[in-house]
Design a protein around this motif. Structure first.
Motif, PDB file in Angstrom:
ATOM      1  N   CYS A  18       1.441  -1.296   0.128  1.00 22.14           N
ATOM      2  CA  CYS A  18      -0.102  -0.134  -0.366  1.00 22.14           C
ATOM      3  C   CYS A  18       0.490   1.063  -0.032  1.00 22.14           C
ATOM      4  N   THR A  19       2.178   1.190   0.336  1.00 20.14           N
ATOM      5  CA  THR A  19       3.009   2.090   0.405  1.00 20.14           C
ATOM      6  C   THR A  19       4.248   2.970  -1.236  1.00 20.14           C
ATOM      7  N   SER A  22       2.029   5.719  -2.982  1.00 20.76           N
ATOM      8  CA  SER A  22       2.411   6.665  -2.762  1.00 20.76           C
ATOM      9  C   SER A  22       2.941   7.253  -3.320  1.00 20.76           C
ATOM     10  N   CYS A  26       2.541   8.977   3.828  1.00 21.16           N
ATOM     11  CA  CYS A  26       1.974   7.712   4.111  1.00 21.16           C
ATOM     12  C   CYS A  26       0.407   8.266   3.166  1.00 21.16           C
ATOM     13  N   TYR A  27      -0.462   7.132   3.070  1.00 18.24           N
ATOM     14  CA  TYR A  27      -1.566   7.775   2.288  1.00 18.24           C
ATOM     15  C   TYR A  27      -2.650   7.983   3.492  1.00 18.24           C
ATOM     16  N   GLU A  30      -0.404  11.608   4.578  1.00 17.10           N
ATOM     17  CA  GLU A  30       0.299  12.698   4.041  1.00 17.10           C
ATOM     18  C   GLU A  30       1.600  12.366   4.436  1.00 17.10           C
TER      19      GLU A  30
END
Length: 66
Positions: A18-19, A22, A26-27, A30
């Motif tokens: 998930c990173t 981005s 940090c999604y 931010e």
């Protein structure tokens, strides 16, 4: 297998994949990610239960400080 990580300084826990989109942020909040730590499958994490906080800690003491 999902690889969980904790981002610093924001301390959000997420899967490593998930990173990637981005681009170093940090999604969730931010914040620019300065470093990450990989968590093992048996790593106990302590979640803040304050609404919308989404922070996790590696010890209960750190959670209480928060």
């Amino acid at each position: 297998m999902i690889v969980r990580i904790i981002n610093y300084p924001c301390e959000h826990v997420m899967c490593y994949e998930c990173t990637q989109p981005s681009k170093g942020y940090c999604y969730i909040c931010e914040t620019k990610i300065e470093s990450i730590n990989r968590l093992t499958d048996n790593t106990k994490v302590y979640e803040c239960d304050y609404p919308d906080c989404l922070k996790f800690f590696l010890s209960n003491e750190k959670l209480m400080e928060h």
